[in-house]
Design a protein around this motif. Structure first.
Motif, PDB file in Angstrom:
ATOM      1  N   ILE A   1       0.853  -1.193   0.000  1.00 33.26           N
ATOM      2  CA  ILE A   1       0.000   0.000   0.000  1.00 33.26           C
ATOM      3  C   ILE A   1       0.885   1.237   0.000  1.00 33.26           C
ATOM      4  O   ILE A   1       1.752   1.391   0.864  1.00 33.26           O
ATOM      5  CB  ILE A   1      -0.926   0.000   1.237  1.00 33.26           C
ATOM      6  CG1 ILE A   1      -1.718  -1.317   1.306  1.00 33.26           C
ATOM      7  CG2 ILE A   1      -1.871   1.186   1.196  1.00 33.26           C
ATOM      8  CD1 ILE A   1      -2.400  -1.539   2.631  1.00 33.26           C
ATOM      9  N   ALA A   2       0.674   2.114  -0.954  1.00 32.15           N
ATOM     10  CA  ALA A   2       1.490   3.317  -1.079  1.00 32.15           C
ATOM     11  C   ALA A   2       1.273   4.240   0.123  1.00 32.15           C
ATOM     12  O   ALA A   2       0.236   4.187   0.788  1.00 32.15           O
ATOM     13  CB  ALA A   2       1.151   4.046  -2.376  1.00 32.15           C
ATOM     14  N   PRO A   3       2.267   5.117   0.409  1.00 31.85           N
ATOM     15  CA  PRO A   3       2.100   6.064   1.517  1.00 31.85           C
ATOM     16  C   PRO A   3       0.857   6.936   1.346  1.00 31.85           C
ATOM     17  O   PRO A   3       0.468   7.278   0.230  1.00 31.85           O
ATOM     18  CB  PRO A   3       3.375   6.907   1.446  1.00 31.85           C
ATOM     19  CG  PRO A   3       4.374   6.049   0.746  1.00 31.85           C
ATOM     20  CD  PRO A   3       3.577   5.238  -0.235  1.00 31.85           C
ATOM     21  N   HIS A   4       0.204   7.253   2.468  1.00 31.26           N
ATOM     22  CA  HIS A   4      -0.942   8.171   2.508  1.00 31.26           C
ATOM     23  C   HIS A   4      -2.074   7.726   1.580  1.00 31.26           C
ATOM     24  O   HIS A   4      -2.691   8.528   0.887  1.00 31.26           O
ATOM     25  CB  HIS A   4      -0.487   9.591   2.172  1.00 31.26           C
ATOM     26  CG  HIS A   4       0.684  10.026   2.999  1.00 31.26           C
ATOM     27  ND1 HIS A   4       0.613  10.219   4.358  1.00 31.26           N
ATOM     28  CD2 HIS A   4       1.974  10.283   2.651  1.00 31.26           C
ATOM     29  CE1 HIS A   4       1.800  10.580   4.816  1.00 31.26           C
ATOM     30  NE2 HIS A   4       2.647  10.628   3.796  1.00 31.26           N
ATOM     31  N   SER A   5      -2.309   6.399   1.579  1.00 33.71           N
ATOM     32  CA  SER A   5      -3.409   5.847   0.798  1.00 33.71           C
ATOM     33  C   SER A   5      -3.919   4.600   1.507  1.00 33.71           C
ATOM     34  O   SER A   5      -3.386   4.185   2.526  1.00 33.71           O
ATOM     35  CB  SER A   5      -2.963   5.515  -0.626  1.00 33.71           C
ATOM     36  OG  SER A   5      -1.980   4.495  -0.619  1.00 33.71           O
ATOM     37  N   GLY A   6      -4.980   4.017   0.968  1.00 35.90           N
ATOM     38  CA  GLY A   6      -5.498   2.817   1.603  1.00 35.90           C
ATOM     39  C   GLY A   6      -6.889   2.464   1.142  1.00 35.90           C
ATOM     40  O   GLY A   6      -7.405   3.003   0.158  1.00 35.90           O
ATOM     41  N   PHE A   7      -7.496   1.530   1.862  1.00 31.96           N
ATOM     42  CA  PHE A   7      -8.819   1.021   1.535  1.00 31.96           C
ATOM     43  C   PHE A   7      -9.871   1.896   2.212  1.00 31.96           C
ATOM     44  O   PHE A   7      -9.963   1.910   3.444  1.00 31.96           O
ATOM     45  CB  PHE A   7      -8.975  -0.415   2.038  1.00 31.96           C
ATOM     46  CG  PHE A   7      -7.982  -1.392   1.458  1.00 31.96           C
ATOM     47  CD1 PHE A   7      -8.260  -2.064   0.273  1.00 31.96           C
ATOM     48  CD2 PHE A   7      -6.784  -1.641   2.098  1.00 31.96           C
ATOM     49  CE1 PHE A   7      -7.350  -2.975  -0.254  1.00 31.96           C
ATOM     50  CE2 PHE A   7      -5.865  -2.553   1.584  1.00 31.96           C
ATOM     51  CZ  PHE A   7      -6.148  -3.221   0.400  1.00 31.96           C
ATOM     52  N   PRO A   8     -10.694   2.624   1.465  1.00 34.32           N
ATOM     53  CA  PRO A   8     -11.754   3.425   2.091  1.00 34.32           C
ATOM     54  C   PRO A   8     -12.806   2.523   2.722  1.00 34.32           C
ATOM     55  O   PRO A   8     -12.826   1.305   2.513  1.00 34.32           O
ATOM     56  CB  PRO A   8     -12.312   4.240   0.930  1.00 34.32           C
ATOM     57  CG  PRO A   8     -11.986   3.450  -0.287  1.00 34.32           C
ATOM     58  CD  PRO A   8     -10.700   2.740  -0.004  1.00 34.32           C
ATOM     59  N   THR A   9     -13.717   3.116   3.475  1.00 29.49           N
ATOM     60  CA  THR A   9     -14.710   2.359   4.219  1.00 29.49           C
ATOM     61  C   THR A   9     -15.534   1.465   3.296  1.00 29.49           C
ATOM     62  O   THR A   9     -16.058   1.900   2.275  1.00 29.49           O
ATOM     63  CB  THR A   9     -15.642   3.317   4.977  1.00 29.49           C
ATOM     64  OG1 THR A   9     -14.850   4.109   5.869  1.00 29.49           O
ATOM     65  CG2 THR A   9     -16.666   2.541   5.787  1.00 29.49           C
ATOM     66  N   HIS A  10     -15.622   0.179   3.684  1.00 28.40           N
ATOM     67  CA  HIS A  10     -16.366  -0.811   2.908  1.00 28.40           C
ATOM     68  C   HIS A  10     -16.842  -1.902   3.865  1.00 28.40           C
ATOM     69  O   HIS A  10     -16.269  -2.099   4.937  1.00 28.40           O
ATOM     70  CB  HIS A  10     -15.498  -1.394   1.792  1.00 28.40           C
ATOM     71  CG  HIS A  10     -14.254  -2.073   2.285  1.00 28.40           C
ATOM     72  ND1 HIS A  10     -13.138  -1.375   2.733  1.00 28.40           N
ATOM     73  CD2 HIS A  10     -13.955  -3.386   2.423  1.00 28.40           C
ATOM     74  CE1 HIS A  10     -12.209  -2.223   3.120  1.00 28.40           C
ATOM     75  NE2 HIS A  10     -12.671  -3.443   2.943  1.00 28.40           N
ATOM     76  N   PRO A  11     -17.895  -2.644   3.504  1.00 29.44           N
ATOM     77  CA  PRO A  11     -18.489  -3.616   4.427  1.00 29.44           C
ATOM     78  C   PRO A  11     -17.971  -5.041   4.231  1.00 29.44           C
ATOM     79  O   PRO A  11     -17.489  -5.410   3.153  1.00 29.44           O
ATOM     80  CB  PRO A  11     -19.969  -3.537   4.079  1.00 29.44           C
ATOM     81  CG  PRO A  11     -19.971  -3.257   2.599  1.00 29.44           C
ATOM     82  CD  PRO A  11     -18.760  -2.393   2.341  1.00 29.44           C
ATOM     83  N   HIS A  12     -18.092  -5.841   5.299  1.00 30.04           N
ATOM     84  CA  HIS A  12     -17.865  -7.287   5.248  1.00 30.04           C
ATOM     85  C   HIS A  12     -18.867  -7.959   6.166  1.00 30.04           C
ATOM     86  O   HIS A  12     -19.374  -7.333   7.111  1.00 30.04           O
ATOM     87  CB  HIS A  12     -16.458  -7.657   5.750  1.00 30.04           C
ATOM     88  CG  HIS A  12     -15.351  -7.260   4.850  1.00 30.04           C
ATOM     89  ND1 HIS A  12     -15.050  -7.938   3.689  1.00 30.04           N
ATOM     90  CD2 HIS A  12     -14.435  -6.274   4.950  1.00 30.04           C
ATOM     91  CE1 HIS A  12     -14.005  -7.368   3.108  1.00 30.04           C
ATOM     92  NE2 HIS A  12     -13.613  -6.354   3.852  1.00 30.04           N
ATOM     93  N   ARG A  13     -19.073  -9.245   5.932  1.00 28.78           N
ATOM     94  CA  ARG A  13     -19.811 -10.065   6.881  1.00 28.78           C
ATOM     95  C   ARG A  13     -19.351 -11.515   6.735  1.00 28.78           C
ATOM     96  O   ARG A  13     -18.821 -11.915   5.696  1.00 28.78           O
ATOM     97  CB  ARG A  13     -21.325  -9.958   6.688  1.00 28.78           C
ATOM     98  CG  ARG A  13     -21.859 -10.450   5.370  1.00 28.78           C
ATOM     99  CD  ARG A  13     -23.378 -10.312   5.320  1.00 28.78           C
ATOM    100  NE  ARG A  13     -23.989 -11.108   6.379  1.00 28.78           N
ATOM    101  CZ  ARG A  13     -25.092 -10.730   7.053  1.00 28.78           C
ATOM    102  NH1 ARG A  13     -25.679  -9.584   6.766  1.00 28.78           N
ATOM    103  NH2 ARG A  13     -25.599 -11.505   7.985  1.00 28.78           N
ATOM    104  N   ASP A  14     -19.505 -12.289   7.807  1.00 24.10           N
ATOM    105  CA  ASP A  14     -19.244 -13.728   7.796  1.00 24.10           C
ATOM    106  C   ASP A  14     -17.866 -14.078   7.248  1.00 24.10           C
ATOM    107  O   ASP A  14     -17.727 -14.895   6.321  1.00 24.10           O
ATOM    108  CB  ASP A  14     -20.344 -14.463   7.012  1.00 24.10           C
ATOM    109  CG  ASP A  14     -21.699 -14.349   7.699  1.00 24.10           C
ATOM    110  OD1 ASP A  14     -21.736 -14.428   8.942  1.00 24.10           O
ATOM    111  OD2 ASP A  14     -22.712 -14.172   6.989  1.00 24.10           O
ATOM    112  N   MET A  15     -16.838 -13.444   7.814  1.00 18.92           N
ATOM    113  CA  MET A  15     -15.458 -13.764   7.470  1.00 18.92           C
ATOM    114  C   MET A  15     -14.553 -13.379   8.634  1.00 18.92           C
ATOM    115  O   MET A  15     -14.783 -12.368   9.302  1.00 18.92           O
ATOM    116  CB  MET A  15     -15.029 -13.016   6.198  1.00 18.92           C
ATOM    117  CG  MET A  15     -13.727 -13.518   5.599  1.00 18.92           C
ATOM    118  SD  MET A  15     -13.810 -15.222   4.984  1.00 18.92           S
ATOM    119  CE  MET A  15     -14.869 -15.018   3.540  1.00 18.92           C
TER     120      MET A  15
END
Length: 232
Positions: free
Chosen positions: A48-62
């Motif tokens: 993952i590059a600096p000052h970046s990432g995965f924005p808010t997202h959902p999960h279930r049953d994992m």
């Protein structure tokens, strides 16, 4: 049986901010021969590059285990949890009945993680998150359980599945053993270094899918940092 999955042959995609390699089918990468290994469903090798990432997202049953290899990851979720997990440490998220989260690299250099998804034993349940340090010195010459679905595993982070995630650091020439059992499956990836399992050499970031082995013996060919999943 040991099936070597060389790093250079893994699926993946480079999104600029994220360079992802997939040991199993994931997102746009699909291989019908690599859908899972027992209840282990995903093993992603993410940069993952600096000052970046995965924005808010959902999960279930994992059950989602993040092993930080370099840098740090900052987690925030819909339960109000927030925390920074640094290199060598581990975070666990039980998605349960549903959770939304973000994962960002707020550091000035790339963050490198293994993201491991394991199918839960039962669906639903309250979601949860936790993180804790696992000093590499405490793993010297032996496997230490980092996350576990078994109450007997002491300080390991809890996961709701019939599996363990373990880590070890070996000096060149050292051998470590782990009692697996022939009815179970293991998946081992060296974060660094290179090891030998029987007559198979496993280099850094290669995957080794292991089955029908009572006692797993791993010998370091170089100083190595290992991550292992013991799966049902």
């Amino acid at each position: 049986m040991i099936e070597l999955r060389p790093f250079g042959r893994l699926g993946g995609a480079d999104h600029g901010w994220l360079d992802a390699k997939h040991h199993f089918s994931f997102a746009g990468y699909h291989d019908p021969e690599r859908m899972h290994w027992g209840n282990l469903r995903v093993w992603n090798d993410d940069t993952i590059a600096p000052h970046s990432g995965f924005p808010t997202h959902p999960h279930r049953d994992m059950e989602i285990v993040t092993y930080v290899r370099e840098g740090a990851i900052t987690h925030q979720d819909s339960l109000g949890n927030k925390g920074r997990t640094a290199a060598g440490d581990v975070q666990v998220m039980s998605a349960g009945s549903g959770i939304a989260h973000s994962e960002y690299n707020f550091e000035s250099e790339p963050t490198r993680i293994f993201q491991i998804w394991i199918l839960p034993t039962t669906r639903g349940g309250a979601p949860g998150w936790g993180s804790r340090p696992f000093p590499k010195g405490a793993r010297s010459g032996r496997f230490v359980t980092l996350a576990s679905g078994f109450d007997t595993d002491g300080d390991a982070l809890p996961i709701r599945t019939d599996a363990r995630v373990l880590g070890a650091t070996l000096m060149a020439g050292e051998t470590v053993e782990y009692t697996l059992g022939r009815e179970r499956k293991a998946y081992l990836v060296p974060a660094t270094g290179a090891v030998r399992i029987d007559d198979v050499r496993v280099n850094a970031r290669d995957g080794a899918a292991i089955s029908d082995v009572e006692i797993l013996r791993v010998t370091a060919l170089e100083d190595s940092e290992l991550v292992l999943v013991d799966a049902a």
